[in-house]
Design an enzyme around this catalytic site. Structure first.
Site, PDB file in Angstrom:
ATOM      1  N   LYS A   1      -5.555  -5.571   3.870  1.00 54.40           N
ATOM      2  CA  LYS A   1      -6.437  -4.418   3.655  1.00 54.40           C
ATOM      3  C   LYS A   1      -7.443  -4.718   2.546  1.00 54.40           C
ATOM      4  CE  LYS A   1      -6.155   0.410   2.191  1.00 54.40           C
ATOM      5  NZ  LYS A   1      -5.304   1.613   2.186  1.00 54.40           N
TER       6      LYS A   1
ATOM      7  N   CYS B   1      -6.278   4.184  -3.112  1.00 55.41           N
ATOM      8  CA  CYS B   1      -6.546   2.810  -2.676  1.00 55.41           C
ATOM      9  C   CYS B   1      -7.812   2.155  -3.229  1.00 55.41           C
ATOM     10  CB  CYS B   1      -6.629   2.772  -1.150  1.00 55.41           C
ATOM     11  SG  CYS B   1      -5.117   3.282  -0.347  1.00 55.41           S
TER      12      CYS B   1
ATOM     13  N   ASP C   1      -0.569  -0.679  -4.756  1.00 52.69           N
ATOM     14  CA  ASP C   1      -1.878  -0.154  -5.188  1.00 52.69           C
ATOM     15  C   ASP C   1      -1.804   1.238  -5.801  1.00 52.69           C
ATOM     16  OD1 ASP C   1      -1.310   1.212  -2.774  1.00 52.69           O
ATOM     17  OD2 ASP C   1      -3.427   1.411  -2.296  1.00 52.69           O
ATOM     18  N   ASN C   2      -0.791   2.013  -5.404  1.00 50.34           N
ATOM     19  CA  ASN C   2      -0.609   3.358  -5.961  1.00 50.34           C
ATOM     20  C   ASN C   2       0.761   3.861  -5.521  1.00 50.34           C
ATOM     21  OD1 ASN C   2      -2.947   3.916  -3.520  1.00 50.34           O
ATOM     22  ND2 ASN C   2      -0.981   4.928  -3.291  1.00 50.34           N
TER      23      ASN C   2
ATOM     24  N   ASP D   1       0.839  -1.199   0.000  1.00 51.25           N
ATOM     25  CA  ASP D   1       0.000   0.000   0.000  1.00 51.25           C
ATOM     26  C   ASP D   1       0.875   1.252   0.000  1.00 51.25           C
ATOM     27  OD1 ASP D   1      -2.037   1.800   0.188  1.00 51.25           O
ATOM     28  OD2 ASP D   1      -2.894   1.007   2.041  1.00 51.25           O
ATOM     29  N   ASP D   2       0.759   2.050  -1.050  1.00 45.53           N
ATOM     30  CA  ASP D   2       1.510   3.309  -1.169  1.00 45.53           C
ATOM     31  C   ASP D   2       3.026   3.109  -1.300  1.00 45.53           C
ATOM     32  OD1 ASP D   2      -1.034   4.297  -0.703  1.00 45.53           O
ATOM     33  OD2 ASP D   2      -0.482   5.589   0.972  1.00 45.53           O
TER      34      ASP D   2
ATOM     35  N   HIS E   1     -10.740  -2.505   1.835  1.00 45.28           N
ATOM     36  CA  HIS E   1     -11.060  -1.151   1.355  1.00 45.28           C
ATOM     37  C   HIS E   1     -12.048  -1.105   0.181  1.00 45.28           C
ATOM     38  CE1 HIS E   1      -9.315   3.180   1.639  1.00 45.28           C
ATOM     39  NE2 HIS E   1     -10.551   3.065   2.072  1.00 45.28           N
TER      40      HIS E   1
ATOM     41  N   ARG F   1      -7.936  -1.017  -5.944  1.00 47.52           N
ATOM     42  CA  ARG F   1      -8.257  -2.390  -5.512  1.00 47.52           C
ATOM     43  C   ARG F   1      -9.437  -2.959  -6.296  1.00 47.52           C
ATOM     44  NH1 ARG F   1      -5.279  -2.837  -0.504  1.00 47.52           N
ATOM     45  NH2 ARG F   1      -3.993  -0.990  -0.745  1.00 47.52           N
TER      46      ARG F   1
ATOM     47  N   LYS G   1       1.324   9.445  -5.290  1.00 51.09           N
ATOM     48  CA  LYS G   1      -0.060   9.043  -4.999  1.00 51.09           C
ATOM     49  C   LYS G   1      -1.066  10.163  -5.272  1.00 51.09           C
ATOM     50  CE  LYS G   1      -2.869   7.654  -0.992  1.00 51.09           C
ATOM     51  NZ  LYS G   1      -2.868   7.039   0.348  1.00 51.09           N
TER      52      LYS G   1
ATOM     53  N   SER H   1      -8.113   1.643   5.466  1.00 53.85           N
ATOM     54  CA  SER H   1      -6.740   2.125   5.679  1.00 53.85           C
ATOM     55  C   SER H   1      -6.384   2.169   7.165  1.00 53.85           C
ATOM     56  CB  SER H   1      -6.567   3.526   5.079  1.00 53.85           C
ATOM     57  OG  SER H   1      -6.794   3.476   3.702  1.00 53.85           O
TER      58      SER H   1
ATOM     59  N   HIS I   1       1.643   2.352   3.920  1.00 54.31           N
ATOM     60  CA  HIS I   1       0.744   3.500   4.091  1.00 54.31           C
ATOM     61  C   HIS I   1       0.992   4.041   5.503  1.00 54.31           C
ATOM     62  CE1 HIS I   1      -3.131   5.522   4.681  1.00 54.31           C
ATOM     63  NE2 HIS I   1      -3.466   5.303   3.420  1.00 54.31           N
TER      64      HIS I   1
HETATM   65 MG    MG Z   1      -2.759   3.095  -1.276  1.00 53.04          MG
END
Ligand code: MG
Length: 474
Positions: free
Chosen positions: A141, A84, A295-296, A44-45, A143, A88, A316, A166, A243
């Site tokens: 996660k 996010c 994811d980003n 994540d991130d 989300h 996803r 992001k 998150s 994240h």
């Molecule tokens: Mg993310």
């Protein structure tokens, strides 16, 4: 008088025929010729520049580096969105989030007071694989909606263990403000975030202890693999980290030269190594496809607590390359041809690729945006993907066609990288020559802009937009 062989002899031959076919099938199964297992490890991130093998000078990721050397390192691989929730949704459905309604111009992601989640009509990769006999687990996660009807167990997953959104949500009031967590800060505690930890649909811990959450996620994945090795399986391991807020367990805390962010990434890498080792020990590695991606892009305003997009522009939340191009590795020893792939790919393609490999039928009652990447993975062919659509919310900001990317709208995020700007003549970059998006070559290539324009017209003429599932809050 009867002629030919007596009936009982025919029966015996038939029995022997069926018996040998049966034995052959059992043998084929034992030889690993069953459809492949899939493990998706989703950070994540995590930024494009945050792994050793993608050029980070001090974050040590020996397991991901080895995975890349033994497998394929993809350098032009994209998340389906720059934040996010839509990202996803894109991965799990193989569709642009604008189609499923999991993208919005009012709310960029879901929150703990959001009313909705992934619509039940959407078909997830887990539902696809379950249809052909897979066991399916989502760890980490989610989300895509925290209410029971939207949880993984109602979207094709047999098992769920994780924080449903998150890790910075459910902040205890007055405790944490965005400026407060910019630099590594000892006074930020896991107790300040009242996020729940679920097993299937039950809350088993609240606040979730995030100090060891990365370790626990990896252990859950390993346990699931061991328990379900007799059938084909899908493990979707979506880490909550890196994240912010950042947490690492005792064995990793304070170890990385990069600081806390490095500690966190190194703990994720350690879990990847343990998962690879488990697959090898259980004799599953050759028949399992593992993908690692994010994811980003990195959440840059958080300074030292945010990651790095390396040589890519911005991060992001933006449709610059740093927002959506992700450090991606595919691994399956003996099967995947080792190398560096600079052709285009996206998390959106996993739905189609895995469905085809598993023998599941691709739905034909809806637009699917994914393509089958298996020719690149196993046969050294070129990727069938030559376009990428960069949406922010439900608006198309940019399009990539082959080497070129045209920006129709540019906008920064979280107070960085400038205001929204619409470009009458799109800005054009050659991403293979100019990955940092520095040199506008629109004037030199009106023919490319024309081609991209007609691509956009065709795309928009067929686009059916889903109902906004993110806007409504309680
Ligand atoms: Mg993310």
């Amino acid at each position: 008088m009867k002629t030919g062989r007596p009936f009982s002899t025919i029966n015996k031959s038939l029995f022997l025929f069926v018996f040998f076919i049966g034995m052959f099938l059992v043998k084929a199964q034992n030889n690993g010729e069953r459809p492949p297992n899939f493990v998706i490890i989703f950070a994540d991130d995590l930024g494009y520049g945050d792994l050793g093998v993608f050029g980070h000078p001090t974050i040590k990721t020996p397991n991901l580096d080895r995975m890349a050397f033994e497998g394929q390192k993809w350098t032009n691989f994209y998340a389906g969105a720059s934040v996010c929730t839509p990202s996803r949704a894109a991965l799990l459905t193989g569709r642009l989030p604008v189609r499923s309604g999991m993208a919005s111009n009012k709310q960029r992601v879901l929150f703990p007071d959001s009313k909705n989640g992934l619509p039940s009509e959407e078909i997830t990769i887990a539902e696809q694989l379950k249809e052909v006999g897979y066991r399916t687990a989502c760890i980490g996660k989610w989300h895509l909606g925290h209410k029971e009807q939207f949880l993984p167990t109602n979207n094709g997953f047999d098992y769920y263990f994780g924080i449903p959104y998150s890790n910075d949500m459910d902040k205890l009031s007055g405790k944490v403000y965005s400026d407060y967590w910019k630099r590594p800060n000892d006074s930020i505690k896991t107790e300040h975030f009242n996020v729940p930890l679920l097993r299937n649909t039950e809350i088993i811990e609240r606040p979730a202890n995030q100090n060891n959450i990365t370790k626990r996620y990896s252990e859950e994945a390993i346990a699931y693999i061991k328990q379900n090795k007799d059938k084909p399986f899908l493990v979707y391991l979506a880490h909550n980290l890196p994240h912010i807020p950042l947490f690492a367990s005792k064995d990793f805390l304070g170890k990385s030269a990069r600081g806390l962010y490095g500690d966190v990434v190194e703990e994720i890498d350690d879990g990847v190594g343990k998962i690879m080792a488990t697959l090898k020990e259980e004799g599953l590695a050759e028949n399992t496809i593992v993908i690692f991606t994010s994811d980003n892009g990195p959440w840059l305003p958080f300074e030292n607590n945010g990651g790095s997009a390396g040589l890519l522009r911005a991060g992001k939340g933006t449709t610059w390359e740093g927002g959506m191009r992700e450090p991606t590795i595919f691994w399956s020893p003996e099967k995947i041809r080792p190398g560096v792939v600079s052709d285009l790919g996206s998390t959106i393609d996993l739905f189609t690729t895995f469905s085809k490999l598993a023998g599941a039928t691709i739905p034909d009652d809806r637009s699917i945006d994914g393509v089958d990447l298996s020719g690149v993975l196993f046969e050294g062919k070129h990727s069938p993907r030559d376009t990428m659509f960069y949406y922010r919310g439900t608006e198309l900001y940019a399009v990539r066609l082959g080497d070129y990317k045209a920006h129709f709208i540019t906008e920064g995020a979280y107070g960085q990288f400038g205001e929204r700007e619409e470009h009458k003549t799109p800005i054009l970059y050659n991403l293979n020559q100019d990955p940092s998006e520095k040199f506008d070559i629109a004037k030199d290539h009106p023919e490319i802009i024309e081609r991209i324009d007609s691509l956009v017209k065709e795309h928009q003429s067929k686009l059916i937009r889903g109902k906004d599932m993110l806007a409504e809050r309680e």
